[in-house]
Design a protein around this motif. Structure first.
Motif, PDB file in Angstrom:
ATOM      1  N   LYS A  88       0.845  -1.196   0.000  1.00 51.31           N
ATOM      2  CA  LYS A  88       0.000   0.000   0.000  1.00 51.31           C
ATOM      3  C   LYS A  88       0.879   1.243   0.000  1.00 51.31           C
ATOM      4  N   LYS A 110      -7.668  -1.833   7.558  1.00 50.69           N
ATOM      5  CA  LYS A 110      -8.550  -1.104   6.638  1.00 50.69           C
ATOM      6  C   LYS A 110      -8.612  -1.783   5.269  1.00 50.69           C
ATOM      7  N   THR A 153     -10.752  -4.943   5.534  1.00 45.96           N
ATOM      8  CA  THR A 153     -12.200  -4.725   5.728  1.00 45.96           C
ATOM      9  C   THR A 153     -12.815  -3.932   4.576  1.00 45.96           C
ATOM     10  N   GLY A 154     -11.999  -3.578   3.597  1.00 47.25           N
ATOM     11  CA  GLY A 154     -12.532  -2.876   2.430  1.00 47.25           C
ATOM     12  C   GLY A 154     -12.602  -1.370   2.569  1.00 47.25           C
ATOM     13  N   GLU A 155     -12.081  -0.833   3.674  1.00 48.83           N
ATOM     14  CA  GLU A 155     -12.088   0.629   3.833  1.00 48.83           C
ATOM     15  C   GLU A 155     -11.066   1.286   2.918  1.00 48.83           C
ATOM     16  N   LEU A 156     -10.005   0.551   2.620  1.00 48.77           N
ATOM     17  CA  LEU A 156      -8.943   1.041   1.741  1.00 48.77           C
ATOM     18  C   LEU A 156      -8.696   0.025   0.642  1.00 48.77           C
ATOM     19  N   GLY A 157      -8.294   0.503  -0.513  1.00 47.66           N
ATOM     20  CA  GLY A 157      -7.893  -0.416  -1.570  1.00 47.66           C
ATOM     21  C   GLY A 157      -6.390  -0.643  -1.473  1.00 47.66           C
ATOM     22  N   GLY A 201     -17.385  -4.689  -0.570  1.00 47.27           N
ATOM     23  CA  GLY A 201     -18.447  -3.700  -0.360  1.00 47.27           C
ATOM     24  C   GLY A 201     -19.840  -4.292  -0.294  1.00 47.27           C
ATOM     25  N   LYS A 207     -20.171  -7.749   4.424  1.00 48.18           N
ATOM     26  CA  LYS A 207     -20.154  -6.881   5.618  1.00 48.18           C
ATOM     27  C   LYS A 207     -20.874  -7.530   6.802  1.00 48.18           C
TER      28      LYS A 207
END
Lengths: 282, 231
Positions: free
Chosen positions: A12, A48, A51-55, A72, A77
């Motif tokens: 990342k 993150k 959990t899909g908050e960040l790519g 998403g 979820k």
């Protein structure tokens, strides 16, 4: 399902800063996995991404057999629970109203509210307005919120950081119970005792890289000097290596009545972290 | 979309609205203004631009203001991220909130119009125009609320929204000439288009309001995409 989480070559980048650099690990279903590292090491970024908050910038991520592209969806979820530094509560509403909202969002029965309040030791605060709660109590409500829908996998970012030792121990027992019931737990913590007590395996994350990974026992053995520290009644400390040829030496010392205590030399996770990364875990 | 989740968000936001003094006082503004204006009209009633001024105040101070405050507070307290990480979709969240804002706007607007005379608004074309105008202010409120990081900062955005889009008929009192560029631009604004539609029954004006609403919806979508991840 072979892996609850599988991460391969994860990277990342934020602008010129590489937060995560080519990390790979997996978490087995039913495991408690600890990600340990100092502030800024990339723990929260990893959570993150998971959990899909960040790519991610590069690499493969799969959680509960779901690829990052589908993180998403409502189905994904509802299978995970999250307690992170981004979690918070509606301050003007009561504890009950906060949990009721998430019960309905996750389609969980409303009787889960009282079960969870019992679990986090907050039954008496059911009708209290959240703004009137202490930081530790809010943290416990957040934990109840993360677990209210009985997720298969829970991400906990420093779950006991704001708690007093009594409540932290209560929550740890609750997490162990939850894990015994089959929930996979992915946890980040600064508390080495907590990690040793709770985690089946831990990974040391430093500067965006995993520098060590294994069970707490295996790591402690790996970094042990494999020696016994013998304390004698006349105040001497003898260091005897754990080798078969030293067996007679230890037996003679015991037989002579000089031995006050014998200690093995297993370092704590904190000491190992310091040795591996050169940093204190704060 | 999921009706249970929309209902849960509506219930939560309604409770939160009723406990938030800042939000609760907003619907009072158009009601008090209409009470004052109702004394000015005499037997002939208020001129159409004055009637629409009350509508503009209701939509800007209740619809846009409440929505941007609610969204900004969710952003500031990090509760919006919690909702977005739950199975609720962005549409569930927005519809749940919009129902609360819509209810409050309806109460404030109905009471306000009752004071100044509701009859001019009881025409299908006018009602459609008001619905479009409501959506315009709603989208504006959602979009601004999404990119505003604190409730305090919303006032900086609310002022231009109120003066440009809520008080547009007041431009006529600035003493500018009819063919000045400011008046010409202001005439294209949604509230002025609705006044024109009311006076001429032109569907063209409705089309212009629809374009404004579409533009506000696109603005909201862009703000949502930016808010969805930390990238």
């Amino acid at each position: 399902m072979e892996h609850a989480i599988k991460v391969t070559g994860l990277r990342k980048v934020f602008g010129n800063h590489t937060a995560i650099e080519d990390i790979s690990f997996d978490v087995k279903p039913g495991e408690i996995f600890g990600l340990l590292g100092p502030s800024g090491s990339g723990k929260t970024t990893t959570i993150k991404i998971l959990t899909g908050e960040l790519g991610q910038s590069a690499g493969e991520v799969s959680v509960l057999d779901t690829n990052a592209g589908s993180f998403g969806t409502a189905d994904f979820k509802s299978r995970i629970g999250i307690l992170s530094d981004n979690s918070s509560l509606y301050e003007r509403l009561t504890v009950y109203d906060n949990l009721k909202l998430f019960c309905k969002l996750y389609d969980a029965p409303l009787d889960r509210i009282d079960v969870m309040l019992e679990e986090v030791n907050l039954k008496e605060a059911r009708s209290k307005v959240v703004s009137k709660l202490s930081k530790g109590m809010k943290q416990r409500v957040l934990l109840a919120k993360a677990l209210i829908h009985q997720p298969e996998l829970v991400f906990l970012d420093e779950p006991t950081s704001a708690l007093d030792p009594g409540n932290a121990a209560h929550i740890q027992r609750g997490l162990q119970k939850l894990n015994e019931a089959g929930t996979t737990i992915f946890i980040t913590t600064h508390d080495m005792e907590e990690a040793t007590e709770l985690c089946d395996r831990v990974a040391f994350l430093n500067n965006g890289k995993i520098q060590e990974l294994g069970s707490p026992d295996a790591l402690r053995y790996k970094y042990s000097t494999h020696a016994f520290h013998v304390e004698t009644f006349n105040g001497e400390w003898l260091v005897i290596e754990n080798k078969t040829e030293n067996a007679d030496k230890i037996r003679d010392l015991i037989a002579s009545g000089q031995v006050k205590a014998i200690h093995s030399d297993n370092p704590t996770l904190g000491q190992i972290f310091l040795k591996v990364t050169g940093k204190e875990l704060v | 979309m999921n009706t249970q989740r929309i209902g849960a968000i509506f219930e939560k936001d309604l409770k939160d609205f009723m406990k938030n003094m800042m939000l609760l006082t907003m619907p009072i503004i158009p009601i008090i203004l209409s009470l004052i204006y109702s004394r000015l009209g005499g037997d002939e009633g208020l001129p159409v631009p004055m009637l629409y001024l009350i509508v503009g105040v209701a939509f800007s101070s209740v619809t846009a203001s409440s929505m941007m405050t609610m969204m900004a507070e969710e952003n500031e307290k990090k509760t919006l991220r919690g909702l977005m990480m739950s199975p609720a979709s962005f549409m569930d969240i927005i519809i749940g909130k919009s129902l609360v804002v819509g209810l409050m706007t309806l109460i404030a607007l109905t009471l306000s119009l009752l004071f100044i005379g509701i009859e001019p608004f009881l025409k299908i074309q006018v009602i459609i125009g008001l619905v479009l105008l409501f959506l315009f202010f709603l989208f504006l409120g959602i979009g601004i609320g999404l990119f505003t990081k604190s409730v305090a900062a919303t006032s900086a955005y609310l002022m231009p929204v109120m003066f440009l889009f809520g008080f547009t008929p007041m431009m006529g009192f600035l003493g500018l000439e009819e063919d000045s560029i400011v008046i010409k631009i202001a005439d294209l604004f949604p509230l002025m288009q609705l006044i024109n539609m009311h006076e001429t029954e032109s569907w063209m004006s409705m089309g212009v309001v629809a374009i404004w609403t579409l533009a506000a919806a696109i603005f909201t979508y862009i703000c949502f995409k930016k808010e969805r991840t930390d990238d």
